[in-house]
Design a protein around this motif. Structure first.
Motif, PDB file in Angstrom:
ATOM      1  N   TYR A 178       0.938  -1.341   0.050  1.00 53.00           N
ATOM      2  CA  TYR A 178      -0.038   0.061   0.182  1.00 53.00           C
ATOM      3  C   TYR A 178       0.791   1.235   0.030  1.00 53.00           C
ATOM      4  N   ASP A 179       2.069   1.320   0.494  1.00 50.52           N
ATOM      5  CA  ASP A 179       2.722   2.280   0.520  1.00 50.52           C
ATOM      6  C   ASP A 179       4.276   2.375   0.339  1.00 50.52           C
ATOM      7  N   SER A 180       4.785   1.436  -0.529  1.00 49.88           N
ATOM      8  CA  SER A 180       6.211   1.020  -0.951  1.00 49.88           C
ATOM      9  C   SER A 180       6.900   2.372  -1.625  1.00 49.88           C
ATOM     10  N   GLU A 181       6.187   3.155  -2.111  1.00 49.20           N
ATOM     11  CA  GLU A 181       6.979   4.345  -2.823  1.00 49.20           C
ATOM     12  C   GLU A 181       7.567   5.169  -1.693  1.00 49.20           C
ATOM     13  N   PHE A 182       7.092   5.132  -0.389  1.00 49.13           N
ATOM     14  CA  PHE A 182       7.586   6.098   0.696  1.00 49.13           C
ATOM     15  C   PHE A 182       8.674   5.471   1.358  1.00 49.13           C
ATOM     16  N   ARG A 183       9.727   5.241   0.656  1.00 49.39           N
ATOM     17  CA  ARG A 183      10.879   4.358   1.507  1.00 49.39           C
ATOM     18  C   ARG A 183      11.882   5.714   1.571  1.00 49.39           C
ATOM     19  N   PHE A 184      12.687   5.869   2.939  1.00 51.07           N
ATOM     20  CA  PHE A 184      13.329   7.121   3.057  1.00 51.07           C
ATOM     21  C   PHE A 184      15.053   6.706   3.095  1.00 51.07           C
ATOM     22  N   SER A 185      15.286   5.497   3.200  1.00 46.45           N
ATOM     23  CA  SER A 185      16.415   5.181   3.273  1.00 46.45           C
ATOM     24  C   SER A 185      16.735   3.718   2.565  1.00 46.45           C
ATOM     25  N   GLY A 186      17.965   3.819   1.804  1.00 45.15           N
ATOM     26  CA  GLY A 186      18.052   2.281   1.105  1.00 45.15           C
ATOM     27  C   GLY A 186      17.305   2.074   0.033  1.00 45.15           C
ATOM     28  N   PRO A 187      17.500   0.915  -0.895  1.00 45.68           N
ATOM     29  CA  PRO A 187      16.636   0.948  -2.110  1.00 45.68           C
ATOM     30  C   PRO A 187      15.526   0.216  -1.646  1.00 45.68           C
ATOM     31  N   PRO A 188      14.430   0.295  -2.734  1.00 42.48           N
ATOM     32  CA  PRO A 188      12.984  -0.217  -2.462  1.00 42.48           C
ATOM     33  C   PRO A 188      13.229  -1.710  -2.462  1.00 42.48           C
ATOM     34  N   LEU A 189      12.280  -2.163  -1.285  1.00 42.21           N
ATOM     35  CA  LEU A 189      12.199  -3.793  -1.105  1.00 42.21           C
ATOM     36  C   LEU A 189      11.703  -4.605  -2.246  1.00 42.21           C
ATOM     37  N   THR A 190      12.143  -5.641  -2.667  1.00 40.61           N
ATOM     38  CA  THR A 190      11.402  -6.325  -3.764  1.00 40.61           C
ATOM     39  C   THR A 190      10.112  -7.010  -3.263  1.00 40.61           C
ATOM     40  N   SER A 191       9.055  -6.891  -3.905  1.00 42.39           N
ATOM     41  CA  SER A 191       7.728  -7.515  -3.566  1.00 42.39           C
ATOM     42  C   SER A 191       7.827  -8.886  -3.529  1.00 42.39           C
ATOM     43  N   LEU A 192       6.818  -9.508  -2.831  1.00 39.04           N
ATOM     44  CA  LEU A 192       6.744 -10.951  -2.698  1.00 39.04           C
ATOM     45  C   LEU A 192       6.498 -11.393  -4.092  1.00 39.04           C
ATOM     46  N   GLN A 193       5.665 -11.098  -4.514  1.00 37.79           N
ATOM     47  CA  GLN A 193       5.278 -11.286  -5.885  1.00 37.79           C
ATOM     48  C   GLN A 193       6.402 -11.585  -6.970  1.00 37.79           C
ATOM     49  N   GLY A 194       7.394 -10.785  -6.889  1.00 33.45           N
ATOM     50  CA  GLY A 194       8.625 -10.902  -7.560  1.00 33.45           C
ATOM     51  C   GLY A 194       9.432 -12.110  -7.446  1.00 33.45           C
ATOM     52  N   ILE A 195       9.368 -12.517  -6.165  1.00 33.00           N
ATOM     53  CA  ILE A 195      10.227 -13.769  -6.015  1.00 33.00           C
ATOM     54  C   ILE A 195       9.344 -15.009  -5.913  1.00 33.00           C
TER      55      ILE A 195
END
Length: 469
Positions: free
Chosen positions: A285-302
């Motif tokens: 729901y709010d993955s675009e708002f990450r303030f440090s480090g790279p975005p986390l990979t989605s569960l769907q992607g693995i």
């Protein structure tokens, strides 16, 4: 011969009182209709001529003509050729009910600073969307004049799929994307397409209340799986309900605790779903708002077995008022979900779809997210500074739009919510979001949707109220 009177003999005592502003035909119609409904103009009585009315009220005669035409059309008056206009012989009476001018309701009061579910306003984005929408209204596509596709327009689905592949590592193409009116509709579609009443479902404990409500309303057997510092406890879920058909999870930023599902837990969850032929419903729901480090990979992607159903929304990034979200489902399930979709909501708004597709394609969305992220981070830092200064323990989240603070002394989290509202600060009680036997006290505070100074001011009033107790 003496000229016959055209006015009702007692018309002078029935003079309508017109409002100072507003369309004259509608105002005159409303007042004469009121007199008729109250019985002050009896059935069959003659109405003054439009010329007399226009002169009496300093109106254009056309306004009086239109008012009479509306009365006739609605059955309150009868036009008799060569004789004039009369009150209808059979009219409804409402015993003193006054037909008043329709007024625009006042602007609803917005949520208090600190409330959850608020997006950040951005003038540049509003200006861009206004341009895009105007373009589609002045040169409307033929697609706006017939029923669209239940999955949503292909142009928007192409852009959503491209964005999710690059930003979230989701493995999908446009034919797997279904545009929805938000997360709640997406959940409803998944539940009614893939589950049956009585099926067991894991939910996080604590959990997003509206998700829990959706599963409960559909008759699911809910297993409240505890969440710790590593996210959903998969082993505990297997002990509680080994036969579950699905699990609802917020792995990137657990709502409401804010923890991230660790990689070992992610792999265990996907392995469990594969072994049990269950579905993982991932709410990102709010993955675009990450303030440090790279975005986390989605569960769907693995997920390599088509067990994960991915849900996303533009409500947090743009605004809830757009009512646009999306589902990404395995190809084998697309047909089943679309069958349900077109039974309840045949297709999304093609006008907003077209504008949003351009907004994504031309790079406006990426720019908007960068600006919104800066504003949200500033608001987060201002909020934490005030709360920490008041001696309240609070974690500083690396992602998301809310944080969890410890409950100050003298009162439960529910009581503190009520007290904070009295000074204009919006809080949510963490304890109310639990479903199982164990609960934890805490205060959930949003830091999106309000300027940093406004949020800090509201938090300051709350802090001052704590010091007075």
């Amino acid at each position: 011969m003496a000229k016959s009177r055209t006015n009702h003999p007692d018309w002078s005592i029935f003079v309508p009182v017109l409002p100072e502003k507003g369309p004259r035909p509608q105002a005159l119609y409303a007042e004469i209709r009121r007199l008729i409904e109250e019985g002050r103009l009896p059935p069959g009585s003659k109405l003054p001529t439009t010329r007399d009315l226009a002169a009496r009220f300093s109106l254009a005669r056309g306004a009086a003509v239109v008012a009479y035409e509306m009365l006739v059309a609605d059955g309150f008056a009868e036009a008799r050729v060569g004789a004039g206009t009369y009150v209808a012989r059979v009219v409804p009476t409402v015993g003193g009910l006054v037909v008043r001018e329709r007024k625009r309701p006042p602007e609803p009061q917005g949520p208090l600073p600190g409330a959850l579910g608020c997006s950040t306003a951005d003038e540049t984005t509003i200006r861009t969307f206004r341009t895009l929408l105007n373009r589609h209204l002045t040169q409307p596509s033929a697609r706006h004049y017939h029923y669209g596709q239940p999955a949503g327009g292909e142009d928007l689905r192409i852009e959503i799929a491209a964005y999710l592949r690059s930003a979230r590592g989701v493995r999908c193409e446009a034919d797997q994307v279904i545009v929805t009116s938000g997360t709640q509709q997406a959940l409803d579609l998944v539940i009614r397409s893939l589950l049956s009443p009585g099926d067991a479902v894991w939910i996080e404990d604590p959990c997003y209340p509206m998700a829990r409500a959706a599963f409960s309303a559909a008759g699911m057997r809910l297993a409240a799986v505890p969440v710790d510092g590593e996210g959903l406890d998969v082993a505990a879920g297997e002990r509680l309900s080994p036969d579950a058909r699905a699990v609802y999870v917020t792995p990137s930023h657990q709502f409401p605790l804010g923890v991230t599902l660790t990689m070992s837990r992610r792999m265990a969850l996907i392995d469990w779903a594969r072994r049990n032929e269950a579905f993982v419903i991932e709410d990102d729901y709010d993955s675009e708002f990450r303030f440090s480090g790279p975005p986390l990979t989605s569960l769907q992607g693995i997920d390599g077995d088509g067990r994960v159903i991915y849900i996303g929304t533009f409500s947090k990034t743009l605004m809830p008022g757009f009512r646009i979200g999306y589902l990404v489902v395995p190809r084998a399930l697309v047909g089943r979900v679309l069958e349900v979709r077109q039974l309840t909501d045949r297709f999304p708004s093609t006008l907003f779809e077209s504008a949003l597709a351009e907004f994504l394609r031309d790079g406006h969305f990426a720019s908007h997210v960068k600006r919104a992220r800066r504003r949200v981070r500033a608001a987060r830092d201002a909020l934490v500074e005030v709360i920490s200064g008041a001696g309240v323990s609070v974690g500083v989240p690396d992602q998301g739009l809310h944080l969890v603070a410890e409950v100050p002394p003298e009162g439960s989290d529910v009581e503190h919510v009520t007290r904070a509202a009295e000074v204009g600060f919006g809080l949510r009680a963490l304890s109310t979001m639990y479903h199982g036997d164990e609960t934890r006290q805490g205060l959930v505070i949003g830091f999106s949707g309000f300027p940093a100074d406004v949020l800090a001011s509201a938090a300051g009033r709350w802090a001052a109220s704590l010091a007075r107790r």
